[in-house]
Scaffold this active site. Structure first.
Site, PDB file in Angstrom:
ATOM      1  N   SER A 152       0.862  -1.187   0.000  1.00  0.00           N
ATOM      2  CA  SER A 152       0.000   0.000   0.000  1.00  0.00           C
ATOM      3  C   SER A 152       0.893   1.228   0.000  1.00  0.00           C
ATOM      4  O   SER A 152       2.063   1.152   0.420  1.00  0.00           O
ATOM      5  CB  SER A 152      -0.838  -0.018   1.283  1.00  0.00           C
ATOM      6  OG  SER A 152      -1.365   1.259   1.561  1.00  0.00           O
TER       7      SER A 152
ATOM      8  N   TYR B 283      -1.247  -0.719  10.599  1.00  0.00           N
ATOM      9  CA  TYR B 283      -1.237  -1.040   9.161  1.00  0.00           C
ATOM     10  C   TYR B 283       0.019  -0.479   8.501  1.00  0.00           C
ATOM     11  O   TYR B 283       0.735  -1.187   7.774  1.00  0.00           O
ATOM     12  CB  TYR B 283      -2.501  -0.444   8.533  1.00  0.00           C
ATOM     13  CG  TYR B 283      -2.719  -0.760   7.069  1.00  0.00           C
ATOM     14  CD1 TYR B 283      -3.137  -2.030   6.667  1.00  0.00           C
ATOM     15  CD2 TYR B 283      -2.552   0.222   6.090  1.00  0.00           C
ATOM     16  CE1 TYR B 283      -3.367  -2.305   5.326  1.00  0.00           C
ATOM     17  CE2 TYR B 283      -2.788  -0.055   4.752  1.00  0.00           C
ATOM     18  CZ  TYR B 283      -3.194  -1.313   4.372  1.00  0.00           C
ATOM     19  OH  TYR B 283      -3.437  -1.593   3.044  1.00  0.00           O
TER      20      TYR B 283
END
Ligand SMILES: NC(=O)c1ccc[n+]([C@@H]2O[C@H](COP(=O)([O-])OP(=O)(O)OC[C@H]3O[C@@H](n4cnc5c(N)ncnc54)[C@H](O)[C@@H]3O)[C@@H](O)[C@H]2O)c1
Length: 259
Positions: free
Chosen positions: A141, A154
């Site tokens: 990501s 995350y």
């Protein structure tokens, strides 16, 4: 025989889309997911659409060493080779750092990072054993290159994925196995992004229905990342055309990240 791809986290959303795209491109596909029922459904729809034997579903908990070893054994027994591992499993838990539960932080590391380590280790062994110059590709990501507000677990895990990718690339270069991370922009229509909208609205002090347009406006190419954008890059980096590239973290962000 056609090449074999293992897609971990292939039971839904992006992972399921990549399974379909890989089957379309001629791969046989091992669809692996924590939700074994979803994995089997994806595999059976590929067998219906292409031909029987194209795909098989497997239940796995990528965070559990024994489960990943069992997956590797079952995939090898079924397909006898592995050419490509795609690690797409991921989880995002959002909260401000002052209230971020340790459990959620640890779960983020487990699913986004430890699972990648375990599956890369086990499937690299199969590639080496079979003399295959395979490919390992992690779905990462933009939060693996830039900090992400309220997403400490995350982002920390995805940054870790970049270091793991570079280190795997060094370890596996002598076998001709290449390793990359794909750094995605926001998949605005995905359940993962949609589930975070209430927290993002609170963080930005805007209405939930305004969140998507705020995120689109951050992208120079003025749209969210789409599953097809990810598949396009995946097919290239999985191919022989990318045989001189390894250890890269490839931005698929519409220009939002440029380093
Ligand atoms: N959705 C986004 O906006 C976005 C943006 C950038 C990157 N990503 C990344 O893309 C990947 C896929 O995201 P998505 O939106 O399709 O997510 P998703 O939650 O829809 O799918 C994730 C899949 O991983 C599986 N999974 C979770 N824990 C697992 C475990 N322990 N073992 C095996 N499988 C497990 C889930 O069952 C699910 O099928 C993730 O790595 C995510 O971080 C997503």
């Amino acid at each position: 025989m056609s090449d074999v791809a293992v897609v971990v986290g292939g039971g839904q959303t992006l992972g399921a889309f990549l399974c379909e795209g890989l089957a379309e491109a001629g791969y046989r596909v091992a669809v692996a997911d924590l939700n074994g029922e979803n994995a089997s459904k994806v595999a059976s729809s590929l067998n219906d659409k292409y031909k029987t034997g194209t795909a098989k579903g497997f239940q796995v908990d990528a965070t559990c060493e024994e489960s990943v070893k069992a997956l590797a054994t079952s995939v090898a027994a079924t397909f006898h080779q592995v050419n490509l591992l795609v690690y797409s499993a991921g989880i995002a838990k959002a909260a401000p750092i002052t209230h971020f539960p340790l459990n959620d932080f640890e779960l983020s590391l487990q699913v986004n990072l430890i699972g990648y380590f375990l599956t890369a280790r086990e499937f690299a062994q199969i590639m080496i054993r079979e003399g295959i110059k395979g490919r390992i590709i992690q779905i990462n990501s933009k939060s693996g290159k830039m900090g992400s507000k309220h997403n400490t677990g995350y982002s920390a895990a995805k940054f870790g994925g970049v270091g793991l990718t570079q280190s795997l690339a060094l370890d596996l270069a002598e076998y001709g196995i290449t390793v990359h991370s794909l750094m995605l922009g926001n998949l605005l229509k995905s359940p993962m992004f949609q589930s975070l909208i209430p927290q993002y609205a609170e963080k930005l002090k805007i209405k939930p229905e305004e969140v998507e347009s705020v995120y689109t406006a951050k992208v120079p190419l003025n749209r969210g990342c789409e599953y097809q954008d990810v598949l396009n890059a995946l097919l290239f980096y999985a191919s022989d055309k990318a045989s001189y590239c390894t250890g890269q973290s490839i931005n698929i962000t519409g220009g939002q990240v440029m380093f």
